[in-house]
Write a protein that holds these residues in place. Structure first.
Motif, PDB file in Angstrom:
ATOM      1  N   ILE A   1       0.843  -1.205   0.000  1.00  0.00           N
ATOM      2  CA  ILE A   1       0.000   0.000   0.000  1.00  0.00           C
ATOM      3  C   ILE A   1       0.873   1.248   0.000  1.00  0.00           C
ATOM      4  O   ILE A   1       0.613   2.212  -0.741  1.00  0.00           O
ATOM      5  N   ALA A   2       1.936   1.258   0.810  1.00  0.00           N
ATOM      6  CA  ALA A   2       2.830   2.419   0.873  1.00  0.00           C
ATOM      7  C   ALA A   2       3.525   2.625  -0.476  1.00  0.00           C
ATOM      8  O   ALA A   2       3.638   3.767  -0.956  1.00  0.00           O
ATOM      9  N   ALA A   3       3.959   1.548  -1.121  1.00  0.00           N
ATOM     10  CA  ALA A   3       4.621   1.661  -2.422  1.00  0.00           C
ATOM     11  C   ALA A   3       3.643   2.183  -3.483  1.00  0.00           C
ATOM     12  O   ALA A   3       4.004   3.041  -4.308  1.00  0.00           O
ATOM     13  N   ALA A   4       2.424   1.697  -3.463  1.00  0.00           N
ATOM     14  CA  ALA A   4       1.414   2.160  -4.420  1.00  0.00           C
ATOM     15  C   ALA A   4       1.112   3.637  -4.195  1.00  0.00           C
ATOM     16  O   ALA A   4       0.955   4.398  -5.159  1.00  0.00           O
ATOM     17  N   TYR A   5       1.042   4.060  -2.954  1.00  0.00           N
ATOM     18  CA  TYR A   5       0.781   5.468  -2.635  1.00  0.00           C
ATOM     19  C   TYR A   5       1.916   6.355  -3.150  1.00  0.00           C
ATOM     20  O   TYR A   5       1.672   7.395  -3.763  1.00  0.00           O
ATOM     21  N   GLN A   6       3.160   5.940  -2.939  1.00  0.00           N
ATOM     22  CA  GLN A   6       4.304   6.725  -3.424  1.00  0.00           C
ATOM     23  C   GLN A   6       4.309   6.795  -4.948  1.00  0.00           C
ATOM     24  O   GLN A   6       4.558   7.848  -5.532  1.00  0.00           O
ATOM     25  N   TRP A   7       3.994   5.688  -5.605  1.00  0.00           N
ATOM     26  CA  TRP A   7       3.951   5.672  -7.074  1.00  0.00           C
ATOM     27  C   TRP A   7       2.852   6.607  -7.568  1.00  0.00           C
ATOM     28  O   TRP A   7       3.052   7.364  -8.515  1.00  0.00           O
ATOM     29  N   ALA A   8       1.690   6.583  -6.914  1.00  0.00           N
ATOM     30  CA  ALA A   8       0.573   7.428  -7.324  1.00  0.00           C
ATOM     31  C   ALA A   8       0.908   8.909  -7.171  1.00  0.00           C
ATOM     32  O   ALA A   8       0.533   9.722  -8.011  1.00  0.00           O
ATOM     33  N   GLN A   9       1.634   9.259  -6.098  1.00  0.00           N
ATOM     34  CA  GLN A   9       2.021  10.655  -5.902  1.00  0.00           C
ATOM     35  C   GLN A   9       2.936  11.136  -7.022  1.00  0.00           C
ATOM     36  O   GLN A   9       2.845  12.269  -7.470  1.00  0.00           O
ATOM     37  N   LYS A  10       3.828  10.279  -7.491  1.00  0.00           N
ATOM     38  CA  LYS A  10       4.773  10.644  -8.547  1.00  0.00           C
ATOM     39  C   LYS A  10       4.120  10.656  -9.929  1.00  0.00           C
ATOM     40  O   LYS A  10       4.613  11.298 -10.841  1.00  0.00           O
ATOM     41  N   ASN A  11       3.012   9.921 -10.094  1.00  0.00           N
ATOM     42  CA  ASN A  11       2.406   9.738 -11.414  1.00  0.00           C
ATOM     43  C   ASN A  11       0.955  10.221 -11.475  1.00  0.00           C
ATOM     44  O   ASN A  11       0.128   9.626 -12.163  1.00  0.00           O
ATOM     45  N   VAL A  12       0.647  11.296 -10.777  1.00  0.00           N
ATOM     46  CA  VAL A  12      -0.716  11.831 -10.741  1.00  0.00           C
ATOM     47  C   VAL A  12      -1.191  12.185 -12.151  1.00  0.00           C
ATOM     48  O   VAL A  12      -2.331  11.908 -12.519  1.00  0.00           O
ATOM     49  N   THR A  13      -0.337  12.758 -12.955  1.00  0.00           N
ATOM     50  CA  THR A  13      -0.715  13.165 -14.302  1.00  0.00           C
ATOM     51  C   THR A  13      -1.157  11.961 -15.130  1.00  0.00           C
ATOM     52  O   THR A  13      -2.171  12.020 -15.836  1.00  0.00           O
ATOM     53  N   ILE A  14      -0.444  10.873 -15.033  1.00  0.00           N
ATOM     54  CA  ILE A  14      -0.791   9.651 -15.781  1.00  0.00           C
ATOM     55  C   ILE A  14      -2.138   9.110 -15.292  1.00  0.00           C
ATOM     56  O   ILE A  14      -3.004   8.749 -16.090  1.00  0.00           O
ATOM     57  N   ILE A  15      -2.313   9.077 -13.999  1.00  0.00           N
ATOM     58  CA  ILE A  15      -3.560   8.560 -13.427  1.00  0.00           C
ATOM     59  C   ILE A  15      -4.753   9.405 -13.882  1.00  0.00           C
ATOM     60  O   ILE A  15      -5.786   8.880 -14.297  1.00  0.00           O
ATOM     61  N   VAL A  16      -4.606  10.738 -13.839  1.00  0.00           N
ATOM     62  CA  VAL A  16      -5.689  11.631 -14.256  1.00  0.00           C
ATOM     63  C   VAL A  16      -5.969  11.452 -15.749  1.00  0.00           C
ATOM     64  O   VAL A  16      -7.136  11.406 -16.170  1.00  0.00           O
ATOM     65  N   ALA A  17      -4.927  11.322 -16.558  1.00  0.00           N
ATOM     66  CA  ALA A  17      -5.115  11.144 -18.005  1.00  0.00           C
ATOM     67  C   ALA A  17      -5.840   9.831 -18.313  1.00  0.00           C
ATOM     68  O   ALA A  17      -6.751   9.797 -19.147  1.00  0.00           O
ATOM     69  N   VAL A  18      -5.470   8.763 -17.643  1.00  0.00           N
ATOM     70  CA  VAL A  18      -6.130   7.470 -17.857  1.00  0.00           C
ATOM     71  C   VAL A  18      -7.590   7.539 -17.414  1.00  0.00           C
ATOM     72  O   VAL A  18      -8.496   7.067 -18.121  1.00  0.00           O
TER      73      VAL A  18
END
Length: 143
Positions: free
Chosen positions: A22-39
């Protein structure tokens, strides 16, 4: 011979692994917010286009029913998946779709068909509609 109980449990290991993931996924999401929003925006756009296309197809189908039958009562019955005495084969097919099975009899004075819908068991149907000379004459509907 019984196994020796080690007394240890996997629960703390599984819990620690889950927390780390969960902590690793949270850190990845913080770094890749733009990708997540675009998807997410892409998926939202695809869903909106499909919904709009479905609405347009349904509206075109309803318009074609109005042009074909020129009767609001018939079109309303078809849209509500209804069947009635005197309904034509074409109206019945527009209302309920193609039957799953048809029994046909050709007699001297008439053509009789039984259209069967909603198979509940092999060879048993919830709805049997009898057509004589192309018009609904009766039906049997099981609950």
């Amino acid at each position: 011979m019984a196994k020796k109980n080690s007394g240890g449990s996997l629960i703390p290991i599984v819990f620690a692994t889950a927390i780390s993931a969960i902590a690793a996924a949270y850190q990845w999401a913080q770094k890749n917010v733009t990708i997540i929003v675009a998807v997410a925006a892409g998926f939202t756009l695809i869903i909106a286009v499909r919904i709009n296309t479905g609405r347009k197809k349904r509206a075109a189908w309803i318009q074609s029913l109005h042009e074909k039958y020129k009767s609001i009562e018939i079109v309303t019955g078809i849209l509500n998946s209804e069947f009635w005495k005197g309904q034509t084969e074409e109206q019945l097919q527009d209302s309920l779709g193609s039957p799953q099975a048809i029994d046909r009899q050709v007699l001297k004075t008439k053509r009789k068909e039984i259209w069967k819908y909603n198979e509940v068991r092999k060879g048993q149907f919830a709805i049997k509609i009898t057509l004589e000379n192309g018009n609904v004459s009766s039906w049997e509907q099981k609950s």
